[in-house]
Design a protein around this motif. Sequence first.
Motif, PDB file in Angstrom:
ATOM      1  N   GLY A 207       2.428   3.487  -4.983  1.00 22.74           N
ATOM      2  CA  GLY A 207       2.239   4.156  -6.275  1.00 22.74           C
ATOM      3  C   GLY A 207       1.554   3.324  -7.340  1.00 22.74           C
ATOM      4  O   GLY A 207       1.738   3.577  -8.524  1.00 22.74           O
ATOM      5  N   LYS A 208       0.714   2.378  -6.952  1.00 24.71           N
ATOM      6  CA  LYS A 208       0.005   1.545  -7.943  1.00 24.71           C
ATOM      7  C   LYS A 208      -1.043   2.392  -8.663  1.00 24.71           C
ATOM      8  O   LYS A 208      -1.088   2.425  -9.896  1.00 24.71           O
ATOM      9  CB  LYS A 208      -0.678   0.337  -7.260  1.00 24.71           C
ATOM     10  N   THR A 209      -1.874   3.086  -7.858  1.00 23.29           N
ATOM     11  CA  THR A 209      -2.929   3.906  -8.465  1.00 23.29           C
ATOM     12  C   THR A 209      -2.298   5.073  -9.223  1.00 23.29           C
ATOM     13  O   THR A 209      -2.780   5.454 -10.293  1.00 23.29           O
ATOM     14  CB  THR A 209      -3.887   4.419  -7.376  1.00 23.29           C
ATOM     15  N   HIS A 210      -1.208   5.606  -8.682  1.00 20.71           N
ATOM     16  CA  HIS A 210      -0.513   6.708  -9.359  1.00 20.71           C
ATOM     17  C   HIS A 210      -0.033   6.239 -10.733  1.00 20.71           C
ATOM     18  O   HIS A 210      -0.193   6.948 -11.724  1.00 20.71           O
ATOM     19  CB  HIS A 210       0.673   7.149  -8.486  1.00 20.71           C
TER      20      HIS A 210
ATOM     21  N   SER B 194      -6.031   5.220   0.201  1.00 20.43           N
ATOM     22  CA  SER B 194      -5.654   3.864  -0.167  1.00 20.43           C
ATOM     23  C   SER B 194      -6.825   3.143  -0.843  1.00 20.43           C
ATOM     24  O   SER B 194      -7.966   3.227  -0.383  1.00 20.43           O
ATOM     25  CB  SER B 194      -5.242   3.118   1.098  1.00 20.43           C
ATOM     26  N   SER B 195      -6.513   2.460  -1.946  1.00 16.89           N
ATOM     27  CA  SER B 195      -7.571   1.701  -2.634  1.00 16.89           C
ATOM     28  C   SER B 195      -7.809   0.428  -1.839  1.00 16.89           C
ATOM     29  O   SER B 195      -6.875  -0.331  -1.594  1.00 16.89           O
ATOM     30  CB  SER B 195      -7.123   1.341  -4.045  1.00 16.89           C
TER      31      SER B 195
ATOM     32  N   GLY C  39      -3.494  -2.523  -2.215  1.00 19.57           N
ATOM     33  CA  GLY C  39      -2.167  -2.736  -1.615  1.00 19.57           C
ATOM     34  C   GLY C  39      -2.230  -3.615  -0.376  1.00 19.57           C
ATOM     35  O   GLY C  39      -3.132  -3.483   0.446  1.00 19.57           O
TER      36      GLY C  39
ATOM     37  N   ASN D   1      -1.113   5.478   3.349  1.00 19.82           N
ATOM     38  CA  ASN D   1      -1.683   6.187   2.200  1.00 19.82           C
ATOM     39  C   ASN D   1      -3.017   6.817   2.602  1.00 19.82           C
ATOM     40  O   ASN D   1      -3.894   6.135   3.121  1.00 19.82           O
ATOM     41  CB  ASN D   1      -1.876   5.175   1.054  1.00 19.82           C
TER      42      ASN D   1
ATOM     43  N   THR E 231       0.836  -1.209   0.000  1.00 20.72           N
ATOM     44  CA  THR E 231       0.000   0.000   0.000  1.00 20.72           C
ATOM     45  C   THR E 231       0.874   1.264   0.000  1.00 20.72           C
ATOM     46  O   THR E 231       1.945   1.292   0.618  1.00 20.72           O
ATOM     47  CB  THR E 231      -0.971  -0.016   1.206  1.00 20.72           C
ATOM     48  N   GLY E 232       0.401   2.255  -0.747  1.00 22.71           N
ATOM     49  CA  GLY E 232       1.088   3.550  -0.789  1.00 22.71           C
ATOM     50  C   GLY E 232       2.370   3.562  -1.600  1.00 22.71           C
ATOM     51  O   GLY E 232       3.176   4.484  -1.477  1.00 22.71           O
TER      52      GLY E 232
END
Length: 612
Positions: free
Chosen positions: A179-182, A284-285, A315, A281, A176-177
């Motif tokens: 940078g996957k969504t980024h 966070s998703s 994440g 994050n 988590t946090g």
Amino acid sequence: MAAERPRTAPRLRRSTVMQSARVVKEKSEARRASTRASSKQSPLRKTRPRTANAVPKKTIVSIKEEVKVKSKSPNSRVEWGRINVFVRGRPLSKTELTAGAFDSLEIADKNTTFLHEFCASDDYLRMKRLKTRQYQFDHVFNMFDTQRCVYDTTTAPLVESVLNGQNASCFCYGATGTGKTHTMLGSVDDPGIMVLAFQNLFKSIEEDPDTSVTLTYVEIYNEALKDLLNPNGGDLCLRELPGKGVTMNGVKEVSASSAEEVVNLLHKGNKHRKTESTRCNRTSSRSHALLQIKVVRKDENRTLTGKLSLVDLAGSERTIANEKKSSSRSVEGANINKSLLSLSSCIRALVEGKKHIPFRNSKLTQMLKDSLGGMCQTAMIATVTPSSFSLGETANTLHWAERAKMIKLPGARTKHERIIKSHPLASAMLPSLREDKAEKENRAPVRAKKLQSLQKKHSDLTNKLSKIGNTRSSRKRLESQKQEELEKSSAKLGLAEARIGELEHEVKRLKKESEAQKSDFESQIEALRVKHEEELAVQLKEKDELIQSLLASSNKIETLHTATQCAAVCKSTANQAMTPVFKAYMDEKMRECGKENSSPITRLELPMTPRH
Ligand SMILES: Nc1ncnc2c1ncn2[C@@H]1O[C@H](COP(=O)(O)OP(=O)(O)OP(=O)(O)O)[C@@H](O)[C@H]1O
């Protein structure tokens, strides 16, 4: 229907919203407080150094030098295979920096990364066991690599494959946090892979009106599949159809005609996606999001159907002791971790070449079945934080990413294979042959694409060469024509020069002649002039003489006239006897006159005839 609603409804709704907002606020404050308390108590925190000076740099540097030698192929280009694995490290966040985190990720070259361990300067026991791990990937992005660069390297080739009627997928994997969504979605100012893929796709089919693009956008939350483009549609179910792979029953397929339209759809869908603030994050998703793009294209007489799946995974989050969590958050976290764990099991089974791959263990692995185990080109982007505080998570992510690189195609055993299996030599060779075949099959589309582009280049070059040849021959023709003209004109010039020489000679001769003639004429004129002057002088002399003689004659005539008058007077007055004497005298005088000047005087008729 809306008009029939009771008038009190809005007030009621507002109060409910206020109440739930208050509850959420209280919960988040409690969570923050508990996180703060737990992080203070964390033994991990105590052992970590606060500043870079606290770490003996010598230890780290020596390890780095030792492992750097092992680096294999520096700066090699990405060669597309069945699954390509990429790593993206993000910059240290403000929170990490203020907490005193170090950058534990070292990117040696485009393929190699090192993960360095840190410890406190007074932790002598650990210091001796500090480790640096080396990982090899298809490409490692550093924190300065742009979204465009990441897209171009990881997903742009997949979009091309999809346009050629193949299936491809790209998914982001990491804690988590990190940078996957980024990376996948990005922001409005800095769009990620999903948006860039659509922009690229629509640009490629700009001049192809027969191509249709449809998309679905779903999320897996707590093992339930939800349609983000149709949030009120209820849970979807997964079906596996022979020849079609895994499909979603009842999902809304939306057709799109422009990248802007898709961006709007994605933003709309993301509003319904489950996000929460976590320790690492703020947004966070809490669900895995899957965007599937289907492209149907007509190529000559064939219809090509390609599918691109872009997945933004939730994440994994380490549960920290004493961290208080609501029951829903715990269930959420457990489900995320369970699905990621089943993803790891599938990767392990695929790597080990096991017969049974546990895709059915979770919805996520079921959805990724094609991407991991089917005939599909896949890009896996492992996102990591360089923070020394997240060393465990980073190592875990990099470990699974490296393992995913080793995934081979699981093949169903055929009759031929069974026969081969019975032969010891053939069966010994079979795995490597299978590997070779799989690799070749995986590379086939890329190679076909390369071949196509090379053929195109070849035809372009041949066209160019023929054009150059044409222009060369026409240039030669022109040159020879010009040469001929030049020769002709130079010959003409020679003739003209000769003629000019002749004419100049003639002019000189004529000049000489004319000068001679002129001098001749001048001398003649002079002679004539002299002669004329002489004649004129003679004539003048003659005239003078004539005038003299005339004057003399006139004097004589005057004298005679006087004499005549005298004679007349004499006659009339006195002496008549004297008349014959006087006549004789006169005659004599006349004779004298006639002798002195014969011609003019002879013509003179003397008026003085004697009257008697
Ligand atoms: N490469 C990067 N460059 C700059 N900032 C980044 C980068 N990657 C991530 N970030 C920032 O880090 C933060 C967390 O990123 P993001 O939300 O994408 O993480 P995530 O992996 O999707 O987390 P989760 O799994 O919890 O959803 C965001 O503020 C994002 O802007």
